[in-house]
Every structure is written in C-alpha cells, then in structure tokens.
Design an enzyme around this catalytic site. Structure first.
Site, PDB file in Angstrom:
ATOM      1  N   THR A 185       0.878  -1.156   0.000  1.00 13.64           N
ATOM      2  CA  THR A 185       0.000   0.000   0.000  1.00 13.64           C
ATOM      3  C   THR A 185       0.916   1.207   0.000  1.00 13.64           C
ATOM      4  O   THR A 185       2.078   1.080   0.367  1.00 13.64           O
ATOM      5  CB  THR A 185      -0.819  -0.014   1.325  1.00 13.64           C
ATOM      6  OG1 THR A 185      -1.612  -1.180   1.351  1.00 13.64           O
ATOM      7  CG2 THR A 185      -1.704   1.195   1.480  1.00 13.64           C
ATOM      8  N   ARG A 213     -12.672  -8.696  -2.577  1.00 11.64           N
ATOM      9  CA  ARG A 213     -12.022  -8.608  -1.254  1.00 11.64           C
ATOM     10  C   ARG A 213     -11.616  -7.149  -0.979  1.00 11.64           C
ATOM     11  O   ARG A 213     -11.114  -6.452  -1.853  1.00 11.64           O
ATOM     12  CB  ARG A 213     -10.793  -9.518  -1.238  1.00 11.64           C
ATOM     13  CG  ARG A 213      -9.929  -9.401   0.019  1.00 11.64           C
ATOM     14  CD  ARG A 213      -8.793  -8.442  -0.171  1.00 11.64           C
ATOM     15  NE  ARG A 213      -7.905  -8.406   0.995  1.00 11.64           N
ATOM     16  CZ  ARG A 213      -6.926  -7.524   1.165  1.00 11.64           C
ATOM     17  NH1 ARG A 213      -6.695  -6.623   0.235  1.00 11.64           N
ATOM     18  NH2 ARG A 213      -6.168  -7.550   2.236  1.00 11.64           N
ATOM     19  N   VAL A 214     -11.823  -6.707   0.228  1.00  8.79           N
ATOM     20  CA  VAL A 214     -11.419  -5.361   0.639  1.00  8.79           C
ATOM     21  C   VAL A 214     -10.563  -5.475   1.887  1.00  8.79           C
ATOM     22  O   VAL A 214     -10.889  -6.230   2.810  1.00  8.79           O
ATOM     23  CB  VAL A 214     -12.667  -4.485   0.921  1.00  8.79           C
ATOM     24  CG1 VAL A 214     -12.259  -3.158   1.531  1.00  8.79           C
ATOM     25  CG2 VAL A 214     -13.454  -4.261  -0.365  1.00  8.79           C
ATOM     26  N   GLY A 215      -9.459  -4.731   1.923  1.00 13.62           N
ATOM     27  CA  GLY A 215      -8.551  -4.790   3.071  1.00 13.62           C
ATOM     28  C   GLY A 215      -8.769  -3.650   4.047  1.00 13.62           C
ATOM     29  O   GLY A 215      -9.868  -3.097   4.183  1.00 13.62           O
ATOM     30  N   ASP A 216      -7.703  -3.271   4.718  1.00 15.05           N
ATOM     31  CA  ASP A 216      -7.777  -2.275   5.791  1.00 15.05           C
ATOM     32  C   ASP A 216      -7.928  -0.838   5.311  1.00 15.05           C
ATOM     33  O   ASP A 216      -8.418   0.025   6.051  1.00 15.05           O
ATOM     34  CB  ASP A 216      -6.479  -2.338   6.608  1.00 15.05           C
ATOM     35  CG  ASP A 216      -5.259  -2.081   5.710  1.00 15.05           C
ATOM     36  OD1 ASP A 216      -5.035  -2.898   4.792  1.00 15.05           O
ATOM     37  OD2 ASP A 216      -4.569  -1.071   5.903  1.00 15.05           O
ATOM     38  N   THR A 235       0.615  -0.110   6.620  1.00 19.04           N
ATOM     39  CA  THR A 235       0.713  -0.931   5.409  1.00 19.04           C
ATOM     40  C   THR A 235       1.001  -2.363   5.810  1.00 19.04           C
ATOM     41  O   THR A 235       1.576  -2.621   6.866  1.00 19.04           O
ATOM     42  CB  THR A 235       1.820  -0.408   4.469  1.00 19.04           C
ATOM     43  OG1 THR A 235       2.078  -1.398   3.449  1.00 19.04           O
ATOM     44  CG2 THR A 235       3.125  -0.146   5.201  1.00 19.04           C
ATOM     45  N   GLY A 236       0.580  -3.291   4.960  1.00 18.90           N
ATOM     46  CA  GLY A 236       0.798  -4.702   5.244  1.00 18.90           C
ATOM     47  C   GLY A 236      -0.473  -5.495   5.020  1.00 18.90           C
ATOM     48  O   GLY A 236      -1.398  -5.028   4.349  1.00 18.90           O
ATOM     49  N   GLY A 238      -3.895  -6.578   5.115  1.00 19.46           N
ATOM     50  CA  GLY A 238      -5.064  -5.841   5.565  1.00 19.46           C
ATOM     51  C   GLY A 238      -5.879  -6.555   6.626  1.00 19.46           C
ATOM     52  O   GLY A 238      -6.344  -5.932   7.592  1.00 19.46           O
TER      53      GLY A 238
HETATM   54  N1  GLY Z   1      -2.903  -3.161   3.213  1.00 14.67           N
HETATM   55  C1  GLY Z   1      -3.518  -3.328   1.984  1.00 14.67           C
HETATM   56  C2  GLY Z   1      -4.416  -4.460   1.873  1.00 14.67           C
HETATM   57  O1  GLY Z   1      -4.267  -5.467   2.575  1.00 14.67           O
HETATM   58  O2  GLY Z   1      -5.294  -4.412   1.074  1.00 14.67           O
END
Ligand code: GLY
Length: 309
Positions: A185, A213-216, A235-236, A238
């Site tokens: 990210t 799919r949606v992350g953080d 970052t990392g 999610g």
């Molecule tokens: N940190 C970005 C994601 O996992 O989508």
C-alpha cells in the site's frame, strides 16, 4: 508549528529500489502545503505521486488479481482537523483513487464500493483509465510461478494465506487453474503550519484474493487515522491490520504522549514476523516510521519511507 509530510511505499518496499519515490512524494506533499494547501492537500498530493509511480502497488502500479486482468483498488483520506473521512473500495479503471476518496467527503457517506465507486468517479468527472503497468505484470508473473510451485516468491504473504486452499471458494469467472505481488500500500501523513493533521492511503490490494475482497485501507481507524494529536498510516496484510484497528491504536498512543517512533515500534511488534507490517506516524513529539522486513531490532531502515519538513 512546522509543516511536515511523511510517506511510505509499502511494508515490503525496499529502500534501495524505491526510496527516491517516497522522498519525491514527501517533497511534493510539502510543496503543496507551502503553496497554501492544508495538511489534507499535502497528504493527497504525496499519495498521488506514489499512485503514479508504477513501482508501488497503488494507482498505476496496482496488483493484478489472479484472473490476470482484474485490478481493484482501495483508497481513503482522513482530515484530522474536521474529522472528515472518505473512502472507496474495489474501485476500477481510475488513475488516482485517492482523489475519488476525497470527493466522498462531499457526500453524506464515508465509503462507496465496487461498481458504485467507479460510477461515482465518472459522475465526479474522473475519466476511464486502466492502471496496467510493467512492474505489476512482473509481480503477477512471480505470483503465478509461486502458485505453480516453480518458485517460493510468496514471502509477502502470511503463512495462513500461503496455506489456504484458494481453489475451494474461487469466485473469479476465469478458473484458478487457467491462470495459475505483493500486499503493499502507499500512504502519507501531513501536518500544516496551522498544526492540522491529515492522512491519505491507496492500494492495489493483492493478487491472491477473491474478487471483491477489501482490506484495511478504506476501513475507518484501520489503514489511516488523523486527529488533533497526529496522523498515522499503516501498510501490510489488511486482514491482520483490521483485527488490531491498527491506525487508531497508534494514534491513541500519540494522543497519550508516546513519542511517534516508539508508537510505531510498539505497533509493529504486535504482529508475528510472517505478517509484513509497516507504519508511519507524526505527532507533537516528532515523526516515526518503519517496517518489519529486515533488521529485527531496528524497524526504521526496513521500508521505503520519505520525510520532508
Ligand atoms: N494493506 C492493503 C491491503 O491489505 O489491502
């Protein structure tokens, strides 16, 4: 108070390969503030530079999903002075998702997703742009090689993700067998001369995920957080970041007087070493940043992150 912009290029970004990119982004964000912009203007200007640099997994460099053609992006902005938060998730075919996230603030909503997000972008005047890049194609080829067992280049994925049987619930139209990156990210945190804080973040997600799919990144308090006491961008992986409400947790440390580098180090230590994590933070006591890929005793040099002040 002095203005400052701090940027990051993702938990697994390598300073030797991309430090110049995060430095340029920080300098561009600071220049936007120097021209009279707010902290939010600075954070967004910085993230746009990273979105336009195909070495980073956001905007033009966004990861390609395992069907070999889908690119879905998430982005968010948080204005610490007003409390405004705007985000888009699983948006497709725009050049700068962070600019669309900013326009969400003008609506009664905080998050717009999927086809609705893409249509919202068009309604706001953002043109059609397919974020296809050579670095993302190379990353995709490495992921496919790893899934086919031809290499072990999946170190940016946690053990749980590497062990999961993705065929079990595969939901792309193109089958996994037909097609068989990194989970990074970009982000920026900023403070302007009036002491206002802001954060912005953008991602191309990751190749090995299900459609939708949606992350953080667009989750409130997870990928970014900003308030009167500072600003944080993470970052990392999610899913791991969401479960720890990571950005808000770091912000709460800043608000109770913790020095930013100490807050960053403490946040990174919350995660097992197989989960890639990076954090940047600014507050009244300075700035901090780093990631957990590299030196296990000093996180600061382990990630591309830039500072301009
Ligand atoms: N940190 C970005 C994601 O996992 O989508």
């Amino acid at each position: 108070m002095n203005s400052i912009v701090v940027t990051h290029g993702g938990a697994t970004s390598v300073p030797a390969l991309s430090q110049d990119g995060t430095d340029k982004a920080a300098a561009t964000g600071l220049a936007a503030i120097a021209k009279g912009g707010s902290a939010l203007d600075g954070a967004i200007a910085a993230v746009m530079v990273l979105e336009d640099d195909p070495r980073f997994n956001s905007g033009t460099g966004s990861s390609i999903r395992l069907d070999g053609k889908t690119i879905q992006m998430d982005a968010a902005v948080h204005d610490g002075a007003t409390g405004d938060f705007g985000a888009v998730a699983a948006i497709e075919r725009v050049r700068n998702p962070v600019l669309v996230a900013r326009r969400v603030i003008e609506t009664p909503h905080v998050l717009i997703v999927g086809e609705g997000a893409t249509r919202f972008a068009r309604a706001m005047g953002f043109g059609d742009y397919f974020p296809d890049s050579a670095p993302a194609r190379e990353r995709f080829a490495r992921v496919v090689d790893a899934l086919k067992g031809r290499s072990d280049d999946t170190q940016s994925y946690s053990t749980a993700w590497r062990r999961y049987d993705w065929k079990k619930a595969w939901n792309f139209e193109t089958g996994l067998d037909e097609v068989l990156g990194s989970a990074d990210t970009v982000g920026a945190v900023a403070r302007d001369g009036r002491g206002r804080y802001a954060a912005a973040i953008s991602t191309g997600g990751t190749s090995i995920t299900f459609l939708g799919r949606v992350g953080d990144v667009p989750m409130y308090g997870c990928g970014i957080y900003a308030g009167p006491d500072g600003a944080v961008a993470t970052t990392g992986n999610g899913e791991d970041i969401i479960k720890k409400l990571l950005a808000k947790r770091v912000y709460d440390d800043l608000a109770t007087g913790t020095e930013p580098q100490a807050a960053v180090d403490r946040a990174i230590r919350l995660f097992p070493t197989d989960v890639g994590i990076g954090v940047i933070a600014i507050g009244a006591r300075g700035h901090g940043g780093g990631g957990n890929r590299g030196n296990p005793t000093d996180f600061r040099p382990n990630m591309s992150w830039g500072i301009a002040q």
